[in-house]
Enzyme design. Structure first.
Site, mmCIF file in Angstrom:
data_model
loop_
_atom_site.group_PDB
_atom_site.id
_atom_site.type_symbol
_atom_site.label_atom_id
_atom_site.label_comp_id
_atom_site.label_asym_id
_atom_site.label_seq_id
_atom_site.Cartn_x
_atom_site.Cartn_y
_atom_site.Cartn_z
ATOM 1 C CG HIS A 201 -21.345 -19.900 -27.585
ATOM 2 N ND1 HIS A 201 -22.120 -20.983 -27.229
ATOM 3 C CD2 HIS A 201 -20.996 -19.297 -26.403
ATOM 4 C CE1 HIS A 201 -22.223 -21.039 -25.913
ATOM 5 N NE2 HIS A 201 -21.568 -20.027 -25.395
ATOM 6 C CD GLU B 12 -23.503 -23.485 -29.609
ATOM 7 O OE1 GLU B 12 -23.043 -22.433 -29.144
ATOM 8 O OE2 GLU B 12 -24.647 -23.911 -29.355
ATOM 9 C CB SER C 130 -23.409 -20.226 -22.587
ATOM 10 O OG SER C 130 -22.055 -20.592 -22.620
#
Length: 465
Positions: free
Chosen positions: A384, A324, A202
Site C-alpha cells: 500500500h 496492499e 487510499s
C-alpha cells in the site's frame, strides 16, 4: 498574469484569485508553484466543527512560496513502510491548497490546461497536501496539466459525528470546498474549470469517488482517478458513528459537545489516539472515524452510487497494488489476517467498479501496480502506498521509505510511464500519452476494462522486479 524576479533571477509570477493576488515561484522545469492558498477560513473558535466558511481576503499580494501548516494530527501508522514525515499542525491557516501550472500555461492567450485535484491518503487520520510527497511539479511538467493538492480536516476534527453541533463529514465538506474554489479560480492559473479530474490514493481515492458521484459535486467533475481505494470498507453507519462519538466524549470528560471547541487541538488529537488504541481489533483496517453514510457528501455508499449510475458521464481510472495489505501487517503484525485481505479490501472493488461502468457503457481503465523494492523477501512486495513516488516522480522525498528502497533507471522509466499514462488520462480521458503513456512494450495501448475479457487490467512494474 504579472511577474517579477526573485533571488538569482527566479521568476515570481503573480496571479489574481477571488480573495486576492498570490505570488508563486517558478522552478527548474518552468513549472510555477503557488502554495498555501486559503480556500476556506481557519477552522478555529466557532468555526471548529462547522462547515468550511469562505476565507477572508487579503490586501496586496500574498506570498505563495510555501505550503500552509498541516491539519493537526497524530503519527501515521504506516510510517513503517512510507518512511517518517514531520508534521507541523496548526488549525490556524490549515485549510489551504497548492497549485502547479506547467510551463506556458500562464502566458496570455495560452490554451487552458486540464486540471488534476489530488487528495492525499492517510486513513482519514493523517497526511497533508503540502508535503513534498505530493509536490506536483514533475507531474505537471510530464503531462502539461495543472495539478492541485489540498489539506482537509482529519481524525476528530474532520470525521467526528456530532450533527447537533455541525460535525457532519466535515472532511468531505472541505474537499467539496476545494472543488468549488478550483471551479472559480483555476482559470487564472491556466487551468480549464470544465476539465477537472478529481483523484486520490487510499482514503483520498475513497473521497474522490464520492465527490464524483455525489449530486452536489458531480457537475464539477469530468474524470476520476482512484488509487488503492479501500472499497471493501463500508461507510460508517450513523449509529456506529454516534457510538464512537459518545465514547470519545467520555474519554475527553466532556458533558456537552460544544466544549470541544474550547480545547487545544493537540488534546483532541491525543484523545483520538487513545480511543483508537482502546477500540483496536486485530486485522482492522478501518479507522474509528471516517465518512458516515447519509451524511454530507455521502447520500449512498460509493459502490451503490456507481451501480445506480453515479459515474455516468464520468471517465474513470482506478487500480491497486499487488500486495496492499502487507503495509497494515507491518504496522500491526499481531493477529493480522493476510490471506485474501488485499483482494477483499482493495482489489475486488477495482474490477467491480470497472465492471459496473462498462455495463453502463462508460469506459473505465484498471491497473495493478507490481513493483517491489529491491531485495524484498516477500515481506512487503508492492505494498500500500508504493505507487505514489511513481506517480509524482518525487523519489527523493521517499529516501527513507522501505516500500521504495534504492531507485535505478528502470524505476525512473516506470515513473515516466505510470505518471505519463495518468496525466494523459487527465488531459484526454485516455491513458495513452506522456513519456511511454499507457503503452507497454509488446502489449499495445491500454484498453478499457471489459468484464470477462481477462486481460484488461494493465500491470505496472519495473523490469526484473
Amino acid at each position: 498574469m504579472e511577474s517579477e524576479s526573485g533571488t538569482e533571477g527566479q521568476r515570481r509570477p503573480v496571479v489574481a484569485t477571488e480573495r486576492g493576488s498570490v505570488r508563486g515561484v517558478t522552478g527548474e522545469r518552468g513549472v510555477a508553484a503557488f502554495r498555501g492558498i486559503p480556500y476556506a477560513a481557519s477552522p478555529v473558535g466557532a468555526l471548529r466543527f462547522a462547515p468550511p466558511a469562505p476565507p477572508t481576503g487579503w490586501p496586496g499580494v500574498r506570498d505563495a512560496a510555501h505550503a500552509g501548516p498541516d491539519v493537526p494530527q497524530g503519527p501515521s501508522r504506516l510510517a513503517v513502510v512510507t518512511g517518517p514525515h514531520e508534521t507541523h499542525g496548526d488549525e490556524e491557516g490549515c485549510l489551504t491548497l497548492n497549485v502547479w501550472s506547467p510551463e506556458g500555461a500562464l502566458e496570455p492567450g495560452a490554451a487552458p490546461r486540464a486540471v488534476l485535484v489530488w487528495f492525499h491518503g492517510g486513513g482519514f487520520t493523517t497526511g497533508s497536501g503540502g508535503w513534498d510527497w505530493y509536490d506536483g511539479a514533475r507531474l505537471a511538467a510530464l503531462g502539461g496539466i495543472v495539478v492541485v493538492t489540498a489539506n482537509y480536516r482529519l481524525g476528530p476534527l474532520g470525521w467526528l459525528y456530532l450533527p447537533e453541533i455541525g460535525a457532519n463529514n466535515l472532511g468531505s465538506r472541505d474537499q467539496a470546498a476545494v472543488l468549488y474554489w478550483v471551479r472559480d479560480n483555476i482559470a487564472s492559473f491556466g487551468g480549464d474549470p470544465a476539465l477537472i479530474t478529481v483523484g486520490g490514493q487510499s482514503a483520498g481515492a475513497y473521497c474522490a469517488l464520492c465527490l464524483a458521484a455525489d449530486p452536489g459535486t458531480r457537475p464539477l467533475v469530468r474524470r476520476v482517478i482512484a488509487e488503492s481505494g479501500p472499497w471493501g470498507l463500508a461507510p460508517q453507519e450513523p449509529a456506529e458513528a454516534a457510538e464512537v462519538a459518545a465514547a470519545y466524549l467520555r474519554l475527553r470528560g466532556v458533558r456537552h459537545p460544544s466544549e470541544l471547541r474550547e480545547m487545544p487541538a493537540e488534546r483532541l488529537v491525543s484523545a483520538y489516539g487513545r480511543l483508537s488504541a482502546e477500540r483496536a481489533r486485530p486485522g482492522e483496517v478501518a479507522p474509528q472515524m471516517y465518512p458516515v453514510l447519509g451524511g454530507a457528501g455521502l447520500p449512498v455508499a460509493p459502490l451503490a452510487a456507481v451501480a445506480a449510475g453515479g459515474l455516468d458521464g464520468t471517465d474513470v481510472l482506478l487500480g491497486s497494488t499487488q500486495d496492499e495489505i502487507t503495509a497494515f501487517r507491518a504496522a500491526s503484525p499481531a493477529g493480522f489476517p493476510v490471506e485474501g485481505a488485499t483482494e477483499r479490501v482493495f482489489g475486488a472493488g477495482v474490477t467491480d467498479i470497472a465492471s459496473r461502468c462498462a455495463e453502463r457503457g462508460r469506459p473505465a481503465y484498471a491497473y495493478r501496480f507490481t513493483r517491489r523494492p529491491p531485495g524484498d523477501d516477500g515481506t512487503l512486495g508492492a505494498t500500500h502506498c508504493s505507487e505514489i513516488p511513481f506517480l509524482f516522480g518525487n523519489f527523493e522525498a521517499f529516501a527513507e521509505a522501505p516500500m521504495l528502497g534504492p531507485v535505478d533507471e528502470s524505476d525512473r522509466a516506470l515513473a515516466r510511464v505510470f505518471g505519463g499514462a495518468l496525466a494523459s488520462f487527465v488531459a484526454t480521458g485516455r491513458p495513452d500519452g506522456g513519456e511511454g503513456g499507457g503503452k507497454d512494450e509488446g502489449r499495445g495501448p491500454w484498453r478499457a476494462y471489459e468484464p470477462g475479457a481477462g486481460a484488461q487490467v494493465r500491470r505496472f512494474g519495473s523490469q526484473g522486479r
